[in-house]
Enzyme design. Structure first.
Site, PDB file in Angstrom:
ATOM      1  N   VAL A  11     -13.866  23.662 -77.045  1.00 43.82           N
ATOM      2  CA  VAL A  11     -13.940  25.050 -76.578  1.00 43.82           C
ATOM      3  C   VAL A  11     -14.312  26.001 -77.714  1.00 43.82           C
ATOM      4  O   VAL A  11     -15.201  26.832 -77.575  1.00 43.82           O
ATOM      5  CB  VAL A  11     -12.590  25.463 -75.936  1.00 43.82           C
ATOM      6  CG1 VAL A  11     -12.491  26.971 -75.767  1.00 43.82           C
ATOM      7  CG2 VAL A  11     -12.466  24.785 -74.586  1.00 43.82           C
ATOM      8  N   LYS A  35     -14.011  18.022 -90.159  1.00 42.73           N
ATOM      9  CA  LYS A  35     -14.839  18.670 -89.143  1.00 42.73           C
ATOM     10  C   LYS A  35     -15.667  19.795 -89.763  1.00 42.73           C
ATOM     11  O   LYS A  35     -16.875  19.922 -89.506  1.00 42.73           O
ATOM     12  CB  LYS A  35     -13.900  19.281 -88.091  1.00 42.73           C
ATOM     13  CG  LYS A  35     -14.257  18.935 -86.677  1.00 42.73           C
ATOM     14  CD  LYS A  35     -13.221  19.508 -85.717  1.00 42.73           C
ATOM     15  CE  LYS A  35     -12.867  18.474 -84.686  1.00 42.73           C
ATOM     16  NZ  LYS A  35     -11.977  18.947 -83.646  1.00 42.73           N
ATOM     17  N   GLU A 155     -16.815  20.328 -70.081  1.00 39.76           N
ATOM     18  CA  GLU A 155     -17.483  19.491 -71.082  1.00 39.76           C
ATOM     19  C   GLU A 155     -18.687  18.844 -70.426  1.00 39.76           C
ATOM     20  O   GLU A 155     -18.654  18.494 -69.246  1.00 39.76           O
ATOM     21  CB  GLU A 155     -16.524  18.410 -71.593  1.00 39.76           C
ATOM     22  CG  GLU A 155     -15.468  18.977 -72.508  1.00 39.76           C
ATOM     23  CD  GLU A 155     -14.442  17.946 -72.939  1.00 39.76           C
ATOM     24  OE1 GLU A 155     -14.744  16.738 -72.918  1.00 39.76           O
ATOM     25  OE2 GLU A 155     -13.327  18.358 -73.284  1.00 39.76           O
ATOM     26  N   ASN A 211      -7.405  24.965 -62.228  1.00 41.95           N
ATOM     27  CA  ASN A 211      -7.459  23.533 -62.507  1.00 41.95           C
ATOM     28  C   ASN A 211      -6.621  22.731 -61.514  1.00 41.95           C
ATOM     29  O   ASN A 211      -7.013  21.647 -61.076  1.00 41.95           O
ATOM     30  CB  ASN A 211      -6.983  23.249 -63.936  1.00 41.95           C
ATOM     31  CG  ASN A 211      -8.121  23.396 -64.937  1.00 41.95           C
ATOM     32  OD1 ASN A 211      -9.253  23.682 -64.556  1.00 41.95           O
ATOM     33  ND2 ASN A 211      -7.830  23.224 -66.211  1.00 41.95           N
ATOM     34  N   PHE A 252     -16.100  18.787 -56.135  1.00 42.88           N
ATOM     35  CA  PHE A 252     -14.805  18.131 -56.390  1.00 42.88           C
ATOM     36  C   PHE A 252     -14.318  17.358 -55.164  1.00 42.88           C
ATOM     37  O   PHE A 252     -13.125  17.240 -54.939  1.00 42.88           O
ATOM     38  CB  PHE A 252     -13.758  19.142 -56.887  1.00 42.88           C
ATOM     39  CG  PHE A 252     -14.034  19.543 -58.311  1.00 42.88           C
ATOM     40  CD1 PHE A 252     -13.393  18.924 -59.360  1.00 42.88           C
ATOM     41  CD2 PHE A 252     -14.995  20.495 -58.594  1.00 42.88           C
ATOM     42  CE1 PHE A 252     -13.680  19.253 -60.663  1.00 42.88           C
ATOM     43  CE2 PHE A 252     -15.300  20.835 -59.897  1.00 42.88           C
ATOM     44  CZ  PHE A 252     -14.648  20.207 -60.937  1.00 42.88           C
ATOM     45  N   CYS A 263      -8.075  18.171 -69.718  1.00 44.97           N
ATOM     46  CA  CYS A 263      -7.519  19.373 -69.078  1.00 44.97           C
ATOM     47  C   CYS A 263      -6.688  19.092 -67.819  1.00 44.97           C
ATOM     48  O   CYS A 263      -5.505  19.407 -67.784  1.00 44.97           O
ATOM     49  CB  CYS A 263      -8.642  20.348 -68.740  1.00 44.97           C
ATOM     50  SG  CYS A 263      -9.394  21.044 -70.221  1.00 44.97           S
ATOM     51  N   LYS A 324     -15.891  11.589 -67.967  1.00 43.50           N
ATOM     52  CA  LYS A 324     -17.022  11.957 -67.114  1.00 43.50           C
ATOM     53  C   LYS A 324     -18.282  11.827 -67.965  1.00 43.50           C
ATOM     54  O   LYS A 324     -18.199  11.642 -69.183  1.00 43.50           O
ATOM     55  CB  LYS A 324     -16.857  13.363 -66.550  1.00 43.50           C
ATOM     56  CG  LYS A 324     -16.883  14.468 -67.590  1.00 43.50           C
ATOM     57  CD  LYS A 324     -16.901  15.794 -66.871  1.00 43.50           C
ATOM     58  CE  LYS A 324     -16.754  16.954 -67.792  1.00 43.50           C
ATOM     59  NZ  LYS A 324     -16.768  18.239 -67.132  1.00 43.50           N
TER      60      LYS A 324
HETATM   61  N1  LIG Z   1     -12.070  20.804 -73.418  1.00 44.43           N
HETATM   62  C1  LIG Z   1     -12.316  21.539 -72.340  1.00 44.43           C
HETATM   63  O1  LIG Z   1     -13.180  21.213 -71.527  1.00 44.43           O
HETATM   64  C2  LIG Z   1     -11.546  22.813 -72.093  1.00 44.43           C
HETATM   65  C3  LIG Z   1     -12.001  23.709 -71.114  1.00 44.43           C
HETATM   66  C4  LIG Z   1     -11.288  24.886 -70.908  1.00 44.43           C
HETATM   67  C5  LIG Z   1     -10.145  25.150 -71.653  1.00 44.43           C
HETATM   68  N2  LIG Z   1      -9.723  24.249 -72.589  1.00 44.43           N
HETATM   69  C6  LIG Z   1      -8.537  24.584 -73.392  1.00 44.43           C
HETATM   70  O2  LIG Z   1      -8.996  25.054 -74.660  1.00 44.43           O
HETATM   71  C7  LIG Z   1      -8.082  24.657 -75.682  1.00 44.43           C
HETATM   72  C8  LIG Z   1      -8.804  23.867 -76.747  1.00 44.43           C
HETATM   73  O3  LIG Z   1      -9.275  22.674 -76.159  1.00 44.43           O
HETATM   74  P1  LIG Z   1     -10.298  21.696 -76.917  1.00 44.43           P
HETATM   75  O4  LIG Z   1     -10.653  20.637 -75.965  1.00 44.43           O
HETATM   76  O5  LIG Z   1     -11.353  22.538 -77.547  1.00 44.43           O
HETATM   77  O6  LIG Z   1      -9.322  21.132 -78.056  1.00 44.43           O
HETATM   78  P2  LIG Z   1      -9.725  20.217 -79.312  1.00 44.43           P
HETATM   79  O7  LIG Z   1      -8.561  19.348 -79.538  1.00 44.43           O
HETATM   80  O8  LIG Z   1     -11.074  19.634 -79.101  1.00 44.43           O
HETATM   81  O9  LIG Z   1      -9.869  21.263 -80.515  1.00 44.43           O
HETATM   82  C9  LIG Z   1      -8.807  21.984 -81.043  1.00 44.43           C
HETATM   83  C10 LIG Z   1      -9.129  22.243 -82.508  1.00 44.43           C
HETATM   84  O10 LIG Z   1      -8.170  23.170 -83.021  1.00 44.43           O
HETATM   85  C11 LIG Z   1      -7.925  22.819 -84.390  1.00 44.43           C
HETATM   86  N3  LIG Z   1      -6.681  23.479 -84.826  1.00 44.43           N
HETATM   87  C12 LIG Z   1      -5.422  23.240 -84.409  1.00 44.43           C
HETATM   88  N4  LIG Z   1      -4.575  24.096 -85.014  1.00 44.43           N
HETATM   89  C13 LIG Z   1      -5.312  24.882 -85.840  1.00 44.43           C
HETATM   90  C14 LIG Z   1      -5.025  25.962 -86.711  1.00 44.43           C
HETATM   91  N5  LIG Z   1      -3.780  26.430 -86.856  1.00 44.43           N
HETATM   92  N6  LIG Z   1      -6.031  26.528 -87.395  1.00 44.43           N
HETATM   93  C15 LIG Z   1      -7.307  26.065 -87.256  1.00 44.43           C
HETATM   94  N7  LIG Z   1      -7.642  25.067 -86.427  1.00 44.43           N
HETATM   95  C16 LIG Z   1      -6.668  24.481 -85.723  1.00 44.43           C
HETATM   96  C17 LIG Z   1      -7.901  21.316 -84.370  1.00 44.43           C
HETATM   97  O11 LIG Z   1      -8.107  20.770 -85.665  1.00 44.43           O
HETATM   98  C18 LIG Z   1      -9.046  21.014 -83.400  1.00 44.43           C
HETATM   99  O12 LIG Z   1     -10.274  20.850 -84.084  1.00 44.43           O
HETATM  100  C19 LIG Z   1      -6.978  23.878 -74.970  1.00 44.43           C
HETATM  101  O13 LIG Z   1      -5.928  24.760 -74.667  1.00 44.43           O
HETATM  102  C20 LIG Z   1      -7.643  23.417 -73.705  1.00 44.43           C
HETATM  103  O14 LIG Z   1      -6.716  23.192 -72.663  1.00 44.43           O
HETATM  104  C21 LIG Z   1     -10.408  23.096 -72.839  1.00 44.43           C
END
Ligand SMILES: NC(=O)c1ccc[n+]([C@@H]2O[C@H](COP(=O)([O-])OP(=O)(O)OC[C@H]3O[C@@H](n4cnc5c(N)ncnc54)[C@H](O)[C@@H]3O)[C@@H](O)[C@H]2O)c1
Length: 453
Positions: A11, A35, A155, A211, A252, A263, A324
């Protein structure tokens, strides 16, 4: 505007790159130095179509940068997004908010001036209140507005979704914050994407309710698929027949091995837990979760039933590991439970996924990872389509059949027409399509008979 994006995952990286593409100055911050180093070398740490181009172009134009140091990016930030992970907390299923609150503390300690803090992570109702409390407690003199702005991107289609959202939800009643969010999303607003201003708690709940509703559709159609198999109906046609009703909609409603991903499972769990905390029982969602959990192992039984329930000594080829297509994400993918269940029954598992194998290797043991689909099916007793990647939709079925020890296809995504597969000599079973669900039992069946089933 100057923006800091905390968290550079699926995200944060997509949002940061797209917001830079709108013309804002974005610094993406992550604790994961590997990263950030990769990003600074021009490498994209995740697989997301279109992301590399947009990152490269915005880095090239000086609008997007990457760092592990939050404090420097906070100095001039007009807005700070929190986009860190909120996985399920081990043991109880609540959302683990430790990363969010750690980010809030880091923001508080690094702030030099008033700013708007935007919660983009999916967080339970009341989390933004707590973020505000943490910041105010640590920095009572600084004026900070905390806004909930949940993200709805998918994603695999994340860039498109971010740039063409069905809606932008902004939870705040602070006028300055509304102005900042309106300015950040102005290009989308000009494209007529509606901005929905709500209360902060309402915005937080909208994300979970969305969701949970989508997950409900999936569990619903999966149960209908089970019934279709018993009564001689075709779930694809049922889904189309109900989906054409505008009140229901076609999305869906694809029967399959159950939902997974980073998620739906965790958000469903977290919403049920939040409701319990407030003495509300969400019975429908509890059922949605149970249906989904049992479904994954049921898919393994579907495979074993072909061999009279005995998989010991059989080799199963799995096509697709990610939850997916068009992503490398295997978090809570149905493939994980399926592989484990097949292995528990004594099967050897071979697997191929176009981009998800590196992630899968970190969580799945004793799997033979293969070069391509044909390498995967070699000498296999059955091939199982688990993820509907485009490249699995048009396999050379004759070539696959000749490579296999026993030509059996279990199509958990219904990507093939039964007659197309059967005419190539396969025994074929899929999900919720009666004509293909005639009991197929190859236990002890010689190859020649198996091929004609
Ligand atoms: N993946 C999706 O499709 C999606 C869609 C909508 C919402 N979300 C929500 O968005 C949020 C993030 O999801 P994601 O899939 O991107 O997670 P992710 O695990 O891919 O990425 C999270 C990142 O945050 C970093 N991080 C953690 N703590 C940190 C800090 N204090 N400072 C700096 N970096 C830090 C981690 O190293 C990691 O790279 C979640 O709450 C998720 O539910 C995800």
């Amino acid at each position: 505007m100057r923006i800091a994006m905390i968290g550079t995952g699926y995200v944060g990286l997509v949002s940061g790159a797209c917001i830079a593409d709108f013309g804002h100055q974005v610094t993406c911050v992550d604790k994961d130095s590997g990263k950030i180093s990769a990003l600074n070398r021009g490498e994209i740490p995740i697989y997301e179509p279109g992301l590399e181009e947009i990152v490269r172009s915005n880095v090239g134009q000086g609008r997007l940068s990457f760092t592990t140091e939050l404090s420097a990016s906070l100095h001039e930030a007009d807005a700070v997004f929190i986009a860190v992970g909120t996985p399920s907390r081990r043991g109880d299923g609540h959302a683990d908010l430790s990363y969010v609150y750690a980010a809030a503390r880091e923001i508080a300690l690094g702030l030099k001036r008033s700013t708007v803090v935007i919660t983009k992570s999916t967080v339970p109702v009341g989390t933004s209140d707590e973020i505000e409390r943490i910041i105010r407690e640590l920095r009572p003199g600084i004026d900070v507005a905390v806004v909930s702005n949940p993200e709805f991107l998918r994603e695999g289609a994340a860039i498109h979704d971010f740039k063409h959202p069905d809606r932008i939800v902004v939870g705040t009643d602070n006028q300055r914050a509304k102005a900042v969010l309106t300015e950040i999303y102005r290009p989308l607003y000009l494209n007529r994407a509606p901005i929905l201003f709500t209360g902060r708690r309402t915005a937080e709940l909208i994300k979970y309710a969305a969701n949970a509703f989508l997950a409900t559709k999936i569990s619903f159609i999966n149960e209908v698929a089970d019934l279709c198999e018993k009564v001689g109906a075709d779930v694809q046609e049922v889904a189309r027949g109900i989906g054409l009703d505008n009140r229901i909609g076609p999305k869906f409603l694809h029967a399959g091995p159950g939902f997974g991903g980073s998620c739906f499972p965790k958000d469903l769990r977290a919403l049920i837990k939040t409701a319990q905390d407030y003495d509300v029982q969400m019975r429908i969602l509890e059922a949605v979760e149970t249906v989904n959990d049992t479904r994954k192992r049921a898919m393994a039984k579907k495979v074993s039933s072909i061999f009279g329930g005995v998989l010991r000594g059989k080799t199963i080829a799995m096509l697709g590991l990610t939850f997916k297509p068009n992503t490398d994400d295997v978090r809570e993918a149905p493939s994980l439970a399926l592989v484990t269940a097949l292995q528990d029954m004594g099967a050897q598992v071979r697997a191929y996924d176009p981009v998800g194998m590196e992630q899968a290797k970190q969580v799945l043991a004793d799997v033979t990872y293969c070069r391509d689909p044909y390498d995967c099916v070699e000498e296999a007793d059955a091939v199982v389509i688990v993820t509907e990647w485009e490249q699995f939709r048009a396999l050379d079925l004759e070539r696959a059949r000749d490579l296999m020890a026993c030509p059996v296809m279990v199509d958990l995504r219904n990507v093939y027409l039964p007659e197309d597969v059967k005419k190539h000599g396969f025994a074929y079973i899929s999900v919720g399509r009666f004509p293909s669900q005639q009991p197929v039992n190859l236990a002890g069946t010689p190859f020649s008979i198996a091929a004609s089933v």
